[in-house]
Design a protein around this motif. Structure first.
Motif, PDB file in Angstrom:
ATOM      1  N   ALA A 108       0.840  -1.209   0.000  1.00 57.77           N
ATOM      2  CA  ALA A 108       0.000   0.000   0.000  1.00 57.77           C
ATOM      3  C   ALA A 108       0.868   1.249   0.000  1.00 57.77           C
ATOM      4  O   ALA A 108       0.579   2.220  -0.707  1.00 57.77           O
ATOM      5  CB  ALA A 108      -0.935  -0.013   1.209  1.00 57.77           C
ATOM      6  N   LYS A 109       1.947   1.236   0.770  1.00 52.08           N
ATOM      7  CA  LYS A 109       2.839   2.401   0.802  1.00 52.08           C
ATOM      8  C   LYS A 109       3.562   2.595  -0.531  1.00 52.08           C
ATOM      9  O   LYS A 109       3.755   3.727  -0.986  1.00 52.08           O
ATOM     10  CB  LYS A 109       3.856   2.249   1.937  1.00 52.08           C
ATOM     11  N   ILE A 110       3.969   1.485  -1.148  1.00 49.20           N
ATOM     12  CA  ILE A 110       4.646   1.584  -2.445  1.00 49.20           C
ATOM     13  C   ILE A 110       3.700   2.182  -3.485  1.00 49.20           C
ATOM     14  O   ILE A 110       4.081   3.075  -4.259  1.00 49.20           O
ATOM     15  CB  ILE A 110       5.148   0.201  -2.895  1.00 49.20           C
ATOM     16  N   MET A 111       2.446   1.721  -3.501  1.00 50.50           N
ATOM     17  CA  MET A 111       1.484   2.227  -4.476  1.00 50.50           C
ATOM     18  C   MET A 111       1.128   3.685  -4.186  1.00 50.50           C
ATOM     19  O   MET A 111       0.958   4.499  -5.105  1.00 50.50           O
ATOM     20  CB  MET A 111       0.251   1.339  -4.484  1.00 50.50           C
ATOM     21  N   TYR A 112       1.022   4.034  -2.920  1.00 53.49           N
ATOM     22  CA  TYR A 112       0.754   5.421  -2.527  1.00 53.49           C
ATOM     23  C   TYR A 112       1.912   6.325  -2.951  1.00 53.49           C
ATOM     24  O   TYR A 112       1.705   7.429  -3.478  1.00 53.49           O
ATOM     25  CB  TYR A 112       0.546   5.475  -1.022  1.00 53.49           C
ATOM     26  N   ALA A 113       3.131   5.844  -2.731  1.00 53.97           N
ATOM     27  CA  ALA A 113       4.301   6.621  -3.132  1.00 53.97           C
ATOM     28  C   ALA A 113       4.319   6.850  -4.639  1.00 53.97           C
ATOM     29  O   ALA A 113       4.623   7.952  -5.118  1.00 53.97           O
ATOM     30  CB  ALA A 113       5.571   5.904  -2.691  1.00 53.97           C
ATOM     31  N   ALA A 114       3.994   5.807  -5.401  1.00 54.15           N
ATOM     32  CA  ALA A 114       3.979   5.942  -6.861  1.00 54.15           C
ATOM     33  C   ALA A 114       2.968   6.989  -7.301  1.00 54.15           C
ATOM     34  O   ALA A 114       3.247   7.805  -8.194  1.00 54.15           O
ATOM     35  CB  ALA A 114       3.655   4.595  -7.495  1.00 54.15           C
ATOM     36  N   ILE A 115       1.797   6.997  -6.668  1.00 51.54           N
ATOM     37  CA  ILE A 115       0.759   7.971  -7.015  1.00 51.54           C
ATOM     38  C   ILE A 115       1.205   9.391  -6.677  1.00 51.54           C
ATOM     39  O   ILE A 115       1.060  10.323  -7.478  1.00 51.54           O
ATOM     40  CB  ILE A 115      -0.552   7.641  -6.263  1.00 51.54           C
ATOM     41  N   LEU A 116       1.759   9.579  -5.476  1.00 49.73           N
ATOM     42  CA  LEU A 116       2.190  10.924  -5.075  1.00 49.73           C
ATOM     43  C   LEU A 116       3.346  11.423  -5.918  1.00 49.73           C
ATOM     44  O   LEU A 116       3.415  12.600  -6.267  1.00 49.73           O
ATOM     45  CB  LEU A 116       2.588  10.940  -3.603  1.00 49.73           C
ATOM     46  N   ILE A 117       4.270  10.539  -6.260  1.00 46.53           N
ATOM     47  CA  ILE A 117       5.459  10.945  -7.019  1.00 46.53           C
ATOM     48  C   ILE A 117       5.132  11.164  -8.495  1.00 46.53           C
ATOM     49  O   ILE A 117       5.485  12.192  -9.078  1.00 46.53           O
ATOM     50  CB  ILE A 117       6.582   9.900  -6.864  1.00 46.53           C
ATOM     51  N   GLY A 118       4.448  10.207  -9.105  1.00 46.21           N
ATOM     52  CA  GLY A 118       4.263  10.287 -10.548  1.00 46.21           C
ATOM     53  C   GLY A 118       2.837  10.444 -11.026  1.00 46.21           C
ATOM     54  O   GLY A 118       2.602  10.576 -12.224  1.00 46.21           O
ATOM     55  N   LEU A 165      12.632  -2.697   2.434  1.00 43.34           N
ATOM     56  CA  LEU A 165      13.664  -2.970   3.429  1.00 43.34           C
ATOM     57  C   LEU A 165      13.105  -2.866   4.844  1.00 43.34           C
ATOM     58  O   LEU A 165      13.380  -3.713   5.704  1.00 43.34           O
ATOM     59  CB  LEU A 165      14.839  -2.004   3.254  1.00 43.34           C
ATOM     60  N   ASN A 166      12.283  -1.810   5.074  1.00 36.57           N
ATOM     61  CA  ASN A 166      11.700  -1.601   6.407  1.00 36.57           C
ATOM     62  C   ASN A 166      10.441  -0.750   6.273  1.00 36.57           C
ATOM     63  O   ASN A 166      10.500   0.471   6.364  1.00 36.57           O
ATOM     64  CB  ASN A 166      12.714  -0.921   7.332  1.00 36.57           C
ATOM     65  N   PRO A 167       9.290  -1.375   6.065  1.00 33.87           N
ATOM     66  CA  PRO A 167       8.048  -0.626   5.835  1.00 33.87           C
ATOM     67  C   PRO A 167       7.703   0.352   6.950  1.00 33.87           C
ATOM     68  O   PRO A 167       7.244   1.465   6.693  1.00 33.87           O
ATOM     69  CB  PRO A 167       6.986  -1.731   5.734  1.00 33.87           C
ATOM     70  N   GLU A 168       7.960  -0.044   8.191  1.00 31.04           N
ATOM     71  CA  GLU A 168       7.591   0.808   9.314  1.00 31.04           C
ATOM     72  C   GLU A 168       8.465   2.054   9.422  1.00 31.04           C
ATOM     73  O   GLU A 168       8.082   3.033  10.066  1.00 31.04           O
ATOM     74  CB  GLU A 168       7.653   0.011  10.615  1.00 31.04           C
ATOM     75  N   ALA A 169       9.621   2.024   8.801  1.00 26.23           N
ATOM     76  CA  ALA A 169      10.539   3.166   8.867  1.00 26.23           C
ATOM     77  C   ALA A 169      10.175   4.267   7.885  1.00 26.23           C
ATOM     78  O   ALA A 169      10.726   5.368   7.953  1.00 26.23           O
ATOM     79  CB  ALA A 169      11.970   2.707   8.620  1.00 26.23           C
ATOM     80  N   VAL A 170       9.265   3.982   6.964  1.00 23.02           N
ATOM     81  CA  VAL A 170       8.854   4.971   5.960  1.00 23.02           C
ATOM     82  C   VAL A 170       7.419   5.390   6.265  1.00 23.02           C
ATOM     83  O   VAL A 170       6.481   4.600   6.119  1.00 23.02           O
ATOM     84  CB  VAL A 170       8.946   4.394   4.536  1.00 23.02           C
ATOM     85  N   SER A 171       7.241   6.630   6.691  1.00 21.69           N
ATOM     86  CA  SER A 171       5.930   7.135   7.066  1.00 21.69           C
ATOM     87  C   SER A 171       5.235   7.801   5.883  1.00 21.69           C
ATOM     88  O   SER A 171       5.851   8.021   4.828  1.00 21.69           O
ATOM     89  CB  SER A 171       6.069   8.154   8.200  1.00 21.69           C
ATOM     90  N   GLU A 172       3.971   8.155   6.074  1.00 23.19           N
ATOM     91  CA  GLU A 172       3.249   8.913   5.043  1.00 23.19           C
ATOM     92  C   GLU A 172       3.943  10.244   4.785  1.00 23.19           C
ATOM     93  O   GLU A 172       4.025  10.707   3.642  1.00 23.19           O
ATOM     94  CB  GLU A 172       1.800   9.139   5.473  1.00 23.19           C
ATOM     95  N   ASP A 173       4.449  10.881   5.839  1.00 22.51           N
ATOM     96  CA  ASP A 173       5.163  12.154   5.674  1.00 22.51           C
ATOM     97  C   ASP A 173       6.450  11.960   4.879  1.00 22.51           C
ATOM     98  O   ASP A 173       6.831  12.831   4.081  1.00 22.51           O
ATOM     99  CB  ASP A 173       5.478  12.765   7.045  1.00 22.51           C
ATOM    100  N   ASP A 174       7.126  10.844   5.095  1.00 21.42           N
ATOM    101  CA  ASP A 174       8.351  10.553   4.328  1.00 21.42           C
ATOM    102  C   ASP A 174       8.028  10.418   2.838  1.00 21.42           C
ATOM    103  O   ASP A 174       8.783  10.892   1.978  1.00 21.42           O
ATOM    104  CB  ASP A 174       9.002   9.261   4.830  1.00 21.42           C
ATOM    105  N   ILE A 175       6.922   9.753   2.554  1.00 22.81           N
ATOM    106  CA  ILE A 175       6.509   9.571   1.163  1.00 22.81           C
ATOM    107  C   ILE A 175       6.200  10.919   0.517  1.00 22.81           C
ATOM    108  O   ILE A 175       6.616  11.202  -0.611  1.00 22.81           O
ATOM    109  CB  ILE A 175       5.291   8.635   1.090  1.00 22.81           C
ATOM    110  N   LEU A 176       5.489  11.765   1.242  1.00 21.55           N
ATOM    111  CA  LEU A 176       5.173  13.100   0.727  1.00 21.55           C
ATOM    112  C   LEU A 176       6.447  13.907   0.485  1.00 21.55           C
ATOM    113  O   LEU A 176       6.573  14.605  -0.533  1.00 21.55           O
ATOM    114  CB  LEU A 176       4.263  13.827   1.717  1.00 21.55           C
ATOM    115  N   ALA A 177       7.406  13.792   1.394  1.00 23.62           N
ATOM    116  CA  ALA A 177       8.668  14.522   1.236  1.00 23.62           C
ATOM    117  C   ALA A 177       9.414  14.076  -0.017  1.00 23.62           C
ATOM    118  O   ALA A 177      10.011  14.895  -0.728  1.00 23.62           O
ATOM    119  CB  ALA A 177       9.545  14.317   2.476  1.00 23.62           C
ATOM    120  N   GLU A 178       9.384  12.778  -0.310  1.00 20.28           N
ATOM    121  CA  GLU A 178      10.039  12.275  -1.523  1.00 20.28           C
ATOM    122  C   GLU A 178       9.357  12.820  -2.772  1.00 20.28           C
ATOM    123  O   GLU A 178      10.017  13.167  -3.754  1.00 20.28           O
ATOM    124  CB  GLU A 178      10.018  10.748  -1.531  1.00 20.28           C
ATOM    125  N   ALA A 179       8.023  12.880  -2.745  1.00 22.02           N
ATOM    126  CA  ALA A 179       7.279  13.399  -3.898  1.00 22.02           C
ATOM    127  C   ALA A 179       7.595  14.865  -4.146  1.00 22.02           C
ATOM    128  O   ALA A 179       7.651  15.320  -5.299  1.00 22.02           O
ATOM    129  CB  ALA A 179       5.784  13.198  -3.685  1.00 22.02           C
TER     130      ALA A 179
END
Length: 246
Positions: free
Chosen positions: A127-137, A205-219
């Motif tokens: 779910a986090k990977i798919m969310y990251a893909a949506i926010l980034i691209g 590598l570590n799903p719990e170490a990557v938060s929703e805020d981290d994903i937004l920051a990458e985007a």
């Protein structure tokens, strides 16, 4: 007092557990027409389909809405899955409805996709990977807000040309008639693909170490996304004084 606390504590614990376990839920039957439409990724809903997110927000995809399934580029399908995979198609059709109509904010709309994936029991990592893909691209949009009158008794002429739009962005009208600046998905751009691959590795590598805020920051880091994230509350058009109509 001690007796009261002994009884209150278990009740409080149960309430906290219930809150922690709160998740969204879908209602309605999700079927498509015409027959075999999934193969060409051009399907239409047979009936209206609802989702109540984990925060209590109400969302719906309407009868005859068009969907192409989850927005998974060809290069990522070997990792994530087919766009009409039953495990995430429900979240995808809700997401498609609001991406097409721009009646809710970009961040709300992309987040509800993530929330819907979790409600569909997609693993937190996927779910986090798919969310990251949506926010980034994925598609981007922000509100275009008319400026206030330049001075009492005068009305500013609103000119979209005064806003410096990023490459491939355009001005359009949302279904509720307000104006937005939008841009389509860019999953196949080299920078976008590299960013998605990088955060995928971190999440795996570590799903719990990557938060929703981290994903937004990458985007936000991608140059082509900065305009939309820097103006997430919308762009106000305020023409100069010489554009005032007396």
């Amino acid at each position: 007092m001690h007796i009261a606390l002994m009884f209150a504590s278990p009740l409080l614990s149960l309430a906290l557990v219930a809150t922690a376990q709160a998740e969204g839920h879908f209602t309605g039957n999700l079927t498509f027409h015409p027959v075999g439409c999934e193969k060409v990724r051009e399907c239409y809903l047979d009936e209206t389909f609802h989702y109540v997110d984990s925060k209590g927000g109400d969302w719906e995809a309407q009868k005859d809405d068009k969907t192409d399934g989850a927005s998974i580029p060809d290069w990522a399908q070997r990792i994530v899955g087919y766009p009409f995979d039953p495990s995430f198609i429900r979240a995808a059709v809700i997401h498609d409805h609001y991406c097409d109509r721009h009646v809710r904010s970009m961040l709300q709309t992309h987040w509800v996709f993530y929330d819907g994936l979790l409600a569909s029991h997609v693993s937190p990592a996927k779910a986090k990977i798919m969310y990251a893909a949506i926010l980034i691209g994925g598609p981007k949009w922000i509100d275009l807000i008319p400026g206030k009158p330049c001075k009492q008794g005068a009305t500013c002429i609103q000119r979209v040309s005064k806003v410096q739009l990023p490459s491939e962005a355009y001005v359009t009208t949302a279904e509720d008639a307000h104006s937005v600046i939008a841009r389509g998905p860019q999953y196949d751009e080299p920078q976008v693909r590299a960013a998605i691959e990088e955060i995928r590795r971190k999440i795996e590598l570590n799903p719990e170490a990557v938060s929703e805020d981290d994903i937004l920051a990458e985007a936000r880091k991608l140059p082509q996304n900065q305009f939309f994230f820097d103006n997430i509350d919308g762009v106000v058009i305020n023409p100069p004084q010489n554009d005032v109509r007396q």
